[in-house]
Design a protein around this motif. Sequence first.
Motif, PDB file in Angstrom:
ATOM      1  N   ASN A 205       0.826  -1.217   0.000  1.00 15.57           N
ATOM      2  CA  ASN A 205       0.000   0.000   0.000  1.00 15.57           C
ATOM      3  C   ASN A 205       0.858   1.264   0.000  1.00 15.57           C
ATOM      4  N   ASP A 230      -4.224   2.643   1.285  1.00 17.96           N
ATOM      5  CA  ASP A 230      -4.083   2.074   2.624  1.00 17.96           C
ATOM      6  C   ASP A 230      -5.436   2.027   3.334  1.00 17.96           C
ATOM      7  N   ILE A 266      -3.438  -6.021   3.543  1.00 13.04           N
ATOM      8  CA  ILE A 266      -2.726  -6.386   2.311  1.00 13.04           C
ATOM      9  C   ILE A 266      -2.624  -7.908   2.188  1.00 13.04           C
TER      10      ILE A 266
END
Length: 504
Positions: A205, A230, A266
């Motif tokens: 991110n 993010d 993520i």
Amino acid sequence: MSSLRNIVITGFMGSGKTTVAENLAQRLGREFVDMDKVIEARAGAPIHQIFAERGEASFREMERTLALELALRRGLVVATGGGALIADDVREMLMQQCNVYCLAVNKAELGARLANSPQRPLAAGWSALYDARKPIYARIPRQIVTAGKSVDMIAGEIAALERGALYVKTPAGGYLIRIEAGILSRIGREAESLGLDRQVAVITNETIAPLYGELLTEQLPNAQMIVVPDGEAHKTLATVSQIYDSLLEMGADRNTVIVALGGGVIGDTAGFVAATYMRGIPLVQVPTTLLSMVDSSVGGKVGVDLPQGKNLIGAFKQPRAVLIDTEVLATLPPLQWRCGMAEVIKHGLIALPGLLDADLWGKERAEQLVRQAVQVKIDVVEIDPYEQGIRAHLNLGHTFGHAIEKVTGYAVPHGEAVAIGIVRAAQLSRNLGFITDAVLARIQKIFWQIGLPTDIAVDRERWYAAMATDKKWQAGESRLIVLKRIGQAAVVRGLSKDDIMAVL
Ligand SMILES: NC(=O)c1ccc[n+]([C@@H]2O[C@H](COP(=O)([O-])OP(=O)(O)OC[C@H]3O[C@@H](n4cnc5c(N)ncnc54)[C@H](O)[C@@H]3O)[C@@H](O)[C@H]2O)c1
Ligand SMILES: [Zn+2]
């Protein structure tokens, strides 16, 4: 040198034992012994001739004698014959004396390899032999899956295990967790043995890309970064779709490796991409938050949120490896550290009380902390890979916690909600007569010491209502995790609303 346990590499004929063992011996600077070669030298005849002239039983006897001899020595890397460890006594003895690794090769792959090795005495009936021997090999705990891996990768994995990497056994084999401070700065040197010398897509991110993304991609020969926004708000199908586009644009195929570099968001998102892009491509998890190191990067659950709820879309996707560089924790915001600690404490409460020792909680001891905390997750997912039983214990405090997150519109961070939830679960455990007031007070104090809250002002009715919609409550019957004592959790079903409201 002479104090080192021997490393024994075994597996079905054609699994690559000899080449792997030879490569490994070279890496570790150890003496290499090929059992078949030694037997041939002693008998003065090639193996197929020993089989033909003296019979299999006599060959097995020579093998047994040699295995006993080797078990008494130290510091060797040994490649066994394909059938050497089929005898229970030989296998048990070697497993006691040596570090035994079994190369797990699938049948299709093996068929292709054996097609052109007619000189092997048992090659003709290999298929029936494979089926007969498979359950016996499966009794060796350390299975190294070879599919899609080069000799360098396989030997590299075994070398890492010998240096203290952790191992997660899965239904299809297993994978490694390497916990090493600074491993990301050294990744270029190990690209080949990590299987990162091919096309790699580093998915990360906007926050982590400048911190560690460039460090990683610059060292790898053929890596590109895919950077997404993010935050949990972006753990969505839209982000997944954006990543698919980027992968197609860079020409990613089924050999491309996805590296998920970031926290749980993520890991879950990139993991879901790896599970689905072209029906699945290899995944390496590189967790960068404490939570993802001890929890989300291990166990194979991946997925994304829907507007209707969290983690509603997902898959099981086991990573090829998990690489944990505890040095990245230096930049982790303190709130994120505390939130990860909530899960560490959870692991301590359900299985490993040693984690409740405050001496272990500092970032300066992160390597040790992560190693112990992640072992709890490993132990649980090995027993219950598909979340049908004991894996539920990892939900300690989570039904209470998720409900807090929901009621507050996710204003309360997950780790804080879990801390509050674990204390509710502990109160419930006390009410049920499992733990004492003193133990409950101790748990509360642990969270205060870490800087996590243990209470919150929310409407009790709404809190309860949010809990009752939990997907783990089956047919409206409550299902909660409680503590039998510190270090042991249990599932309790069918508690009444009053029982539960009493701790809200
Ligand atoms: N798959 C599973 O088994 C599993 C288990 C638990 C949680 N999860 C999921 O994990 C997610 C939460 O993960 P998380 O707590 O890691 O949050 P996160 O991934 O959102 O990371 C938290 C924040 O820290 C930043 N960050 C990460 N590493 C950093 C570093 N080293 N330095 C500086 N900043 C850094 C991130 O950019 C982010 O802003 C949730 O979506 C949850 O559903 C999954
Ligand atoms: Zn959690």
